[in-house]
Enzyme design. Structure first.
Site, short mmCIF file in Angstrom:
data_model
loop_
_atom_site.label_atom_id
_atom_site.label_comp_id
_atom_site.label_asym_id
_atom_site.label_seq_id
_atom_site.Cartn_x
_atom_site.Cartn_y
_atom_site.Cartn_z
N THR A 33 12.88 17.55 9.99
CA THR A 33 12.55 18.74 9.22
C THR A 33 12.60 19.91 10.18
O THR A 33 12.92 21.06 9.93
CB THR A 33 11.08 18.70 9.06
OG1 THR A 33 10.88 17.43 7.67
CG2 THR A 33 10.53 19.75 8.43
N SER A 80 14.82 11.24 9.19
CA SER A 80 14.50 10.15 9.99
C SER A 80 14.10 8.91 9.06
O SER A 80 14.14 7.75 9.73
CB SER A 80 13.37 10.65 10.93
OG SER A 80 12.22 10.24 10.33
N THR A 112 9.71 13.63 11.33
CA THR A 112 8.63 13.11 11.78
C THR A 112 8.04 11.69 10.87
O THR A 112 7.21 11.06 11.31
CB THR A 112 7.21 14.16 11.23
OG1 THR A 112 7.28 14.11 9.85
CG2 THR A 112 7.20 15.45 11.97
N ASP A 113 9.00 11.39 10.09
CA ASP A 113 8.57 10.25 9.24
C ASP A 113 8.57 8.87 9.88
O ASP A 113 7.83 8.05 9.81
CB ASP A 113 9.37 10.03 7.90
CG ASP A 113 9.18 11.23 6.80
OD1 ASP A 113 8.02 11.59 7.14
OD2 ASP A 113 9.96 11.40 5.81
C1 SIN Z 1 12.22 13.26 8.40
O1 SIN Z 1 11.50 12.75 8.90
O2 SIN Z 1 13.40 13.40 8.95
C2 SIN Z 1 11.79 14.31 7.59
C3 SIN Z 1 10.42 14.66 7.43
C4 SIN Z 1 9.93 15.35 8.54
O3 SIN Z 1 10.61 15.62 9.68
O4 SIN Z 1 8.73 15.63 8.61
#
Ligand code: SIN
Length: 348
Positions: A33, A80, A112-113
């Site tokens: 993100t 991710s 973050t995932d």
């Molecule tokens: C991801 O994990 O690539 C999408 C969600 C995020 O980064 O918060």
């Protein structure tokens, strides 16, 4: 006299230059993100992750140039959720290569995932005590009040700080510093999405200043025995989630028949497993499957009984199923013996 004064001033400024030589920080981008984009400034969902390249991320926060001499490289540009073992191996090898050079610290921009899984993988495979910091964002780069730029500034401040050496891999999100070993994503949308339910935060970053108040007592980086430098793949390990009426061992059997070498059970409570599921797992243990018991509960630890330990069930302690999977994969690169694998879970 005037010439002498000028020379002295030049020597002083050169001296100061040498004394104040900026640290070198390499930014490795993998997507997420923080590199996400959508054609609406109010949208914080529905965007595409992993759109912007590393140069754009660096240019968006010119203030990081005051903290360090920055270089950037693109390792991947993905959401991710689509992280792969191949990218993990590539990332670990690149971080190790950089930290053997004169680079003082590495920042990895990441979705973050699955950030906590990548962070823990690196915590066990980076062979350096120089700082490695993962960072991301909960709001895409196009959103009003996007959190990526400040998070990136903080991550560079942390990676450039000598106090951050020998702390293991860290995550810098929302001003908080968390250890790769302890950190869990605990909110799906809020910018304050990460915490360490069992271990607590390691520290805090305020206006580029770093404050540590907690240490990670588990072994990591240079004290980890896992060497991926020559590996091209990792053993297949999967996760089974437990729930009420979980009466079927079909999934466990299918995974085993499909080549899975290890299963982590996200058990209920302190790692309990429905009897029907457990009977199937006992049979598969006899056939050589490794089974590690974790819990779907976010805090606390599991308690595998002595009887189950004798059958080969491995106790993952306080580790989440997704991190237990990382350690089980790496453990299986060294041994198939559940007793030896159990020792890894106690140390790392
Ligand atoms: C991801 O994990 O690539 C999408 C969600 C995020 O980064 O918060």
């Amino acid at each position: 006299m005037k010439k002498m004064l000028m020379c002295a001033a030049m020597a002083l400024s050169l001296g100061a230059g040498i004394l104040e030589a900026k640290p070198k920080v390499a930014i490795l981008a993998t997507g997420g993100t923080i590199a996400g984009s959508i054609d609406s400034s109010i949208a914080t969902t529905g965007y595409t992750a992993g759109v912007l390249g590393v140069d754009t991320l660096i240019k968006a926060v010119p203030q990081i140039q005051d903290l360090a001499v920055i270089s950037g490289d693109q390792i991947a540009n993905i959401d991710s959720k689509d992280m792969t073992n191949e990218i993990w191996l590539k990332l670990a090898k690149e971080v190790n290569r950089l930290l053997k050079s004169d680079v003082d610290g590495v920042v990895i921009t990441h979705g973050t995932d699955t950030m906590e899984e990548t962070a823990y993988f690196l915590n066990l495979t980076v062979k350096s005590d120089k700082p490695v910091v993962l960072v991301g964002a909960m709001r895409p780069s196009t959103a009003i009040s996007a959190d990526g730029p400040k998070n990136l500034y903080n991550a560079v401040a942390l990676a450039a700080n000598p106090q951050a050496k020998n702390k293991g891999v860290m995550v810098a999100m929302n001003d908080r510093i968390q250890s790769a070993r302890g950190v869990v994503k605990t909110h799906s949308l809020n910018v304050n999405a990460f915490s360490s339910p069992d271990m607590g935060d390691m520290g805090y970053i305020v206006d580029g200043k770093v404050f540590f108040y907690n240490t990670n007592t588990k072994l990591h980086t240079k004290k980890s025995p896992f060497d991926v430098s020559k590996l091209k793949e990792l053993p297949k390990v999967d996760i089974l989630y437990s729930y009420a009426n979980d009466g079927s061992g079909v999934a466990a059997k299918a995974l085993f028949e499909n080549g899975t070498k290890g299963i982590v059970v996200a058990g209920t409570g302190a790692g309990s497993i429905h009897d029907y599921q457990k009977d199937v797992l006992k049979e598969l243990l006899k056939k050589g499957l490794n089974v590690a018991v974790s819990s779907r509960v976010v805090a606390g630890r599991v308690a595998v009984s002595d009887t189950d330990a004798k059958l080969g069930f491995i106790d993952t302690g306080d580790m989440s199923p997704q991190k237990a999977r990382v350690l089980l994969m790496l453990a299986l690169t060294k041994t198939n013996d559940p007793k030896k694998i159990q020792e890894y879970f106690l140390k790392y």
